[in-house]
Each structure stands twice: as C-alpha cells, then as structure tokens.
Design an enzyme around this catalytic site. Structure first.
Site, mmCIF file in Angstrom:
data_model
loop_
_atom_site.group_PDB
_atom_site.id
_atom_site.type_symbol
_atom_site.label_atom_id
_atom_site.label_comp_id
_atom_site.label_asym_id
_atom_site.label_seq_id
_atom_site.Cartn_x
_atom_site.Cartn_y
_atom_site.Cartn_z
ATOM 1 N N TYR A 1 -1.325 -0.405 10.373
ATOM 2 C CA TYR A 1 -1.489 -0.760 8.962
ATOM 3 C C TYR A 1 -0.256 -0.354 8.164
ATOM 4 C CZ TYR A 1 -3.518 -1.115 4.292
ATOM 5 O OH TYR A 1 -3.756 -1.453 2.979
ATOM 6 N N SER B 1 0.851 -1.182 0.000
ATOM 7 C CA SER B 1 0.000 0.000 0.000
ATOM 8 C C SER B 1 0.884 1.228 0.000
ATOM 9 C CB SER B 1 -0.877 0.014 1.253
ATOM 10 O OG SER B 1 -1.517 1.260 1.410
ATOM 11 N N LYS C 1 2.502 -2.882 6.111
ATOM 12 C CA LYS C 1 2.813 -2.753 4.689
ATOM 13 C C LYS C 1 4.285 -2.411 4.477
ATOM 14 C CE LYS C 1 -1.308 -3.817 3.581
ATOM 15 N NZ LYS C 1 -1.589 -5.123 3.007
#
Length: 108
Positions: free
Chosen positions: A17, A4, A21
């Site tokens: 998050y 991402s 990633k």
C-alpha cells in the site's frame, strides 16, 4: 492524485500500500514540471485516517483513534473534500504533496 500519508511514513497496512501511494508521488513529481506551462497542475492530497469510510472497525469511528493523532480524532470526509477543492481551485499550486492528517506527520 489522492495519495496517503503512508507514502511518507510507510503506513500501517503494508509495504504494498505504501509503495503504491509513493508511486503516485513519483508520478506527480515527473508530470508536474512537464505540463505546468500548459496550465495543468499536478498535486497529491495525502490524508491519514478518515472516519465514515469503512477503512477501519466501527468502534474506532467514535472511540480513540488507533494511533495518536494530535487533534484527538480521525478526519472527516468533508474535510478531505474541502482540501481537494481548494487544491483544484489554485492554479499556482503544483508538484506538492499536501498531507491532511491531524498533525500526525510533522513536515515543512
């Protein structure tokens, strides 16, 4: 790997998050040079906002994106799939994080 842009920008979801990633990017950088001689490539595809994925509220699917996107819209699943196939078909591409974000993250 599917990563991402949050790995690069810190994202908007949260540190957990973005860190997960970014961990994929680190794993890619570790593996790619070690297995390239065996004909195995390792890359990360790092998309930004993609519509029709239920990643954000339905009204944002057709309205203005939640953050400014230079192309003026969120990505489409088929655009992400197209780039993934292109990356998979290219045996010379390895150890790269490719952003697919409509111009949100300017990178060289």
């Amino acid at each position: 790997f599917i990563s991402s842009v949050a790995a690069i920008t810190g994202g908007v979801v949260g540190a957990h998050y973005a860190a997960s990633k970014a961990g994929l990017h680190g794993l890619m950088h570790h593996l790619a040079p070690r297995i390239a001689a065996h004909g195995i490539t390792v890359n990360c595809l790092a998309p930004a906002l993609v519509g029709a994925t239920k990643m954000f509220p339905a009204h944002l699917e057709t309205g203005a994106p939640p953050i400014p996107i230079p192309v003026g819209r969120v990505g489409r699943p088929e655009e992400i799939a197209d780039m993934a196939i292109t990356m998979l078909r290219n045996g010379y591409l390895t150890n790269k994080a490719i952003t697919l974000d409509g111009g949100i993250v300017p990178r060289n």
